[in-house]
Design an enzyme around this catalytic site. Structure first.
Site, PDB file in Angstrom:
ATOM      1  N   LYS A 291      13.761 -19.782 -10.459  1.00 47.29           N
ATOM      2  CA  LYS A 291      12.933 -19.157  -9.659  1.00 47.29           C
ATOM      3  C   LYS A 291      11.533 -18.780 -10.173  1.00 47.29           C
ATOM      4  O   LYS A 291      10.458 -18.763  -9.512  1.00 47.29           O
ATOM      5  CB  LYS A 291      13.543 -17.774  -9.044  1.00 47.29           C
ATOM      6  CG  LYS A 291      14.682 -18.031  -8.166  1.00 47.29           C
ATOM      7  CD  LYS A 291      15.341 -16.647  -7.559  1.00 47.29           C
ATOM      8  CE  LYS A 291      16.447 -16.956  -6.376  1.00 47.29           C
ATOM      9  NZ  LYS A 291      16.700 -15.559  -5.900  1.00 47.29           N
TER      10      LYS A 291
ATOM     11  N   MET B  65      13.904   1.894 -20.415  1.00 45.92           N
ATOM     12  CA  MET B  65      12.726   2.006 -19.857  1.00 45.92           C
ATOM     13  C   MET B  65      12.070   0.533 -19.899  1.00 45.92           C
ATOM     14  O   MET B  65      11.123   0.274 -19.280  1.00 45.92           O
ATOM     15  CB  MET B  65      11.744   2.916 -20.445  1.00 45.92           C
ATOM     16  CG  MET B  65      12.386   4.321 -20.017  1.00 45.92           C
ATOM     17  SD  MET B  65      12.205   4.754 -18.313  1.00 45.92           S
ATOM     18  CE  MET B  65      10.743   4.877 -17.930  1.00 45.92           C
TER      19      MET B  65
ATOM     20  N   ALA C 124      16.579  -9.566  -8.396  1.00 45.60           N
ATOM     21  CA  ALA C 124      16.727  -9.155  -7.354  1.00 45.60           C
ATOM     22  C   ALA C 124      16.111  -7.749  -6.972  1.00 45.60           C
ATOM     23  O   ALA C 124      15.768  -7.523  -5.859  1.00 45.60           O
ATOM     24  CB  ALA C 124      18.400  -8.846  -7.117  1.00 45.60           C
TER      25      ALA C 124
ATOM     26  N   GLY D 168      16.347  -6.064 -12.246  1.00 43.64           N
ATOM     27  CA  GLY D 168      16.487  -7.538 -12.521  1.00 43.64           C
ATOM     28  C   GLY D 168      15.740  -8.324 -11.466  1.00 43.64           C
ATOM     29  O   GLY D 168      14.949  -7.556 -10.739  1.00 43.64           O
TER      30      GLY D 168
ATOM     31  N   THR E  70      16.973 -21.586  -6.697  1.00 43.67           N
ATOM     32  CA  THR E  70      17.982 -20.462  -7.264  1.00 43.67           C
ATOM     33  C   THR E  70      17.997 -20.763  -8.784  1.00 43.67           C
ATOM     34  O   THR E  70      17.212 -21.257  -9.374  1.00 43.67           O
ATOM     35  CB  THR E  70      19.219 -20.689  -6.503  1.00 43.67           C
ATOM     36  OG1 THR E  70      19.837 -19.585  -6.630  1.00 43.67           O
ATOM     37  CG2 THR E  70      20.054 -22.153  -6.952  1.00 43.67           C
TER      38      THR E  70
END
Length: 269
Positions: free
Chosen positions: A65, A150, A128, A126, A61
């Protein structure tokens, strides 16, 4: 008996031991799962940690990662595509990285809403969002990702999505699924109001997903009728059960784990 763990820094917030140990209990095994605090400077000693703790596999985590990839022998295709690993299998000296955030999310989504070709909007760009994008892209969905800048899209390694600025959302767009992949809502904020997104973006038939699981129903999810929304808990459980499958070749007990979590939340509220 297998020893498993999650590594991160800090690590006190994690629900992974609750989830995995509930699964082990339901399966009737002697396996064990713990949370291990690993400072970023100590990640290079991961093989020593594996040997000391006799780990048969582990989860990864924040903030490891992406960094963990440098210490692995192999990484599966989807994890390579998003540049992040959340599950590592240990086969002797061979460490292989996987990302069950991708599969866990999709299992949860399909369980909740069924299979269909969908126009999907992901808010946030991001880590996730990378996992959710890969899940929907693999599923053949038409994916749009909205970010504040962007430049945020430069970190994506694939171009199978449409980029747009959050400020350009008019509310007239038509999406079948809208996913909040940002932390906005954890403290009671309203995602649409915070990001100045018109409420008309949410149509009567759209489904909503918030990767946040505490609170269980964010203000964003309140825009969707019953049966048309899902929080992040099913994804969390499914990704854990997918990791268990990678480590053992067996199917986890989703129902038992889900009940354990609901009992835990009930005891805390």
């Amino acid at each position: 008996m297998g020893n498993y763990a999650v590594i991160g820094y800090p690590i006190s917030h994690t629900l992974s031991p609750l989830i995995h140990n509930a699964n082990f209990e339901a399966k009737g095994t002697d396996d064990n799962y713990t949370a291990l605090s690993v400072h970023p400077n100590h990640l290079l000693h991961i093989r020593d940690l594996i040997a000391t703790k006799e780990l048969s596999g582990f989860n990864v985590t924040i903030p490891h990662k992406e960094a963990i990839i440098s210490y692995l022998d192999a990484v599966d295709e989807d994890a390579q595509k998003i540049g992040a690993v959340n599950t590592v299998s240990v086969d002797g000296d061979i460490l292989t990285g996987h990302n069950t955030d991708i599969t866990g999310y999709m299992h949860a989504f399909l369980d909740a809403f069924g299979q269909a070709a969908r126009r999907v909007l992901i808010i946030g760009a991001g880590g996730a969002a990378k996992a959710v994008h890969r899940a929907h892209a693999n599923n053949g969905d038409d994916v749009t990702i909205a970010a504040r800048r962007m430049e945020s899209f430069e970190q994506f390694k694939a171009d199978d999505f449409k980029p747009m600025l959050i400020s350009d959302i008019t509310g007239a767009e038509e999406f079948d699924a809208i996913i909040n992949a940002t932390p906005v809502g954890m403290k009671g904020e309203d995602l649409l109001k915070e990001m100045d997104i018109p409420e008309t973006l949410v149509s009567g038939s759209a489904v909503g997903v918030d990767l946040i699981y505490k609170p269980q129903k964010t203000k964003f999810l309140e825009y969707f009728p019953d049966g048309h929304y899902m929080n992040g808990m099913p994804m969390l459980v499914h990704q854990a059960m997918d990791a268990y499958g990678i480590w053992t070749g067996e199917k986890g007990d989703y129902e038992a784990v889900n009940k354990k979590y609901e009992d835990y939340i009930g005891g805390k509220s």
